[in-house]
Design an enzyme around this catalytic site. Structure first.
Site, short mmCIF file in Angstrom:
data_model
loop_
_atom_site.label_atom_id
_atom_site.label_comp_id
_atom_site.label_asym_id
_atom_site.label_seq_id
_atom_site.Cartn_x
_atom_site.Cartn_y
_atom_site.Cartn_z
N ASP A 55 0.83 -1.20 0.00
CA ASP A 55 0.00 0.00 0.00
C ASP A 55 0.87 1.25 0.00
OD1 ASP A 55 -2.46 1.34 0.14
OD2 ASP A 55 -2.47 1.33 2.34
N HIS A 56 0.37 2.34 -0.54
CA HIS A 56 0.95 3.68 -0.45
C HIS A 56 2.48 3.73 -0.49
CE1 HIS A 56 -2.62 6.11 0.02
NE2 HIS A 56 -3.10 5.19 0.85
N GLU A 105 -1.32 9.28 6.52
CA GLU A 105 -1.14 7.85 6.76
C GLU A 105 0.35 7.55 6.71
OE1 GLU A 105 -2.78 3.46 5.47
OE2 GLU A 105 -3.19 5.12 4.14
N HIS A 134 -7.85 10.10 4.99
CA HIS A 134 -7.30 9.06 5.86
C HIS A 134 -7.47 9.44 7.33
CE1 HIS A 134 -4.51 7.82 2.38
NE2 HIS A 134 -5.35 6.82 2.58
N GLY A 185 -11.85 5.22 4.10
CA GLY A 185 -13.26 4.91 4.30
C GLY A 185 -13.74 4.93 5.74
N ASN A 189 -9.84 -0.03 1.28
CA ASN A 189 -8.80 -0.11 2.29
C ASN A 189 -9.38 0.16 3.68
OD1 ASN A 189 -7.23 -0.32 0.02
ND2 ASN A 189 -5.80 1.28 0.58
N ILE A 190 -8.93 -0.64 4.64
CA ILE A 190 -9.39 -0.50 6.03
C ILE A 190 -8.17 -0.58 6.93
CG2 ILE A 190 -10.86 -1.46 7.84
CD1 ILE A 190 -12.53 -2.71 5.55
#
Length: 342
Positions: free
Chosen positions: A95-96, A169, A213, A253, A273-274
């Site tokens: 991710d990211h 994030e 985020h 989210g 994404n969680i």
């Protein structure tokens, strides 16, 4: 194979889009959180995605060293082994990855998968995210164009971010006008012109529609999930495709309403994404355990405490189960509950 092959992962995403549901993509940063995700997906009868950020990989490698590529590889090896015990299929995703982390995170991981594939094996991760949201769109696209052929060659999928997800994030924070929080059809058209629509390699897109985020209360962020439908229609018209030509990702989210999530999924989101919500579920259960068992986890007034209480496995099991329950909740929100291909 509990860890999806590239073909199985592609089929998972196709099934989600055709079936009108999305997979939860849960951030994990430890063996405990990986186990919690696998537990939750199994309890929900759902497939899913386990992902790691640069910060999560740093932590997995050991918080006193700087070894995020090493941490990500260890993360993947652990997941590959323990996932064999669970009757669901999961994909692994990074991710990211912002531009400063390409050299010590994403590129070494692509190289590791290139070697694995050359040796006759599978890619280590099934998808990777290039986060170019902090650079000008032209540069974002140019780097994605450089990455996509290598991602295609290892039969993985590239995730790109078009627009800016607000908040912060893992130390990556965006500042700027609120207009940047809403992707335009024109921006996406430039990306499609450069990357194609699957012919040059498969990619999925994190479009922004007011996402932020981190933690916020419902109503504090103005999400516009209908924007995703407008962009899908605009791209379909411009490039002469069928409806919903883009596979979309929902970032930021936490705090979203069920209605907002449902509309985003209806407009082509296949991955959400969680992170914040599962982090809270994990830690809240630990806090509760400590308050309820303080005289066991502490050696109060010269006593010896209760080893069965301060054994990390005691509160760790509670934490994993609490996080797993939040994963189950996510599968219900996204419609993947009971949809496992396994």
């Amino acid at each position: 194979m509990p860890i999806a092959t590239p073909e199985q992962y592609a089929e998972m995403l196709d099934r989600a889009k055709a079936g009108g549901f999305a997979y939860p993509a849960i951030n994990a940063a430890s063996s405990q959180s990986i186990n919690a995700v696998l537990q939750g997906l199994t309890e929900a009868g759902s497939d899913g995605i386990i992902q790691v950020t640069t910060g999560g990989a740093d932590y997995f490698a050991g918080h006193t060293v700087k070894g995020r590529a090493t941490g990500a590889l260890a993360f993947a090896k652990f997941a590959h082994e323990v996932a064999k015990n669970y009757p669901v299929t999961v994909a692994l995703h990074t991710d990211h990855c912002p531009k400063p982390a390409l050299e010590d995170f994403l590129l070494p991981l692509i190289e590791a998968s290139e070697q694995a594939v050359a040796d006759g094996g599978q890619p280590i991760f099934q998808s990777h995210m290039w986060d170019g949201s902090a650079v000008p769109l032209a540069e974002n696209i140019e780097i994605a164009k450089e990455l996509l052929p290598r991602i295609k060659a290892i039969r993985s999928i590239l995730e790109v971010e078009i627009g800016v997800v607000g908040g912060e994030e893992d130390g990556v924070q965006h500042e700027g006008s609120n207009d940047a929080l809403y992707t335009t059809t024109g921006d996406v058209a430039q990306v499609v012109e450069a990357l194609g629509l699957g012919d040059q390699g498969r990619w999925i897109a994190a479009l922004t529609f007011g996402n932020v985020h981190g933690v916020y209360k419902p109503g504090n962020v103005k999400l516009k999930p209908e924007l995703l439908g407008e962009i899908q229609a605009g791209i379909a018209a411009k490039f002469g495709t069928g409806e919903k030509p883009l596979d979309l990702v929902f970032h930021g989210g936490s705090g979203s309403t069920d209605e907002e999530i449902a509309l985003a999924v209806a407009n082509g989101v296949v991955k959400m994404n969680i992170d914040t919500d599962t982090q809270y579920a994990f830690t809240r259960s630990v806090a509760g355990f400590m308050f309820q068992n303080y005289d066991g986890v502490l050696k109060v007034d010269g006593e010896v405490g209760n080893k069965k209480a301060y054994d990390p496995r005691a509160w760790g099991k509670k934490a994993e189960s609490a996080m797993a329950a939040r994963v189950v909740e996510a599968t219900k929100q996204l419609g993947s509950h009971g949809q496992s291909r396994s």
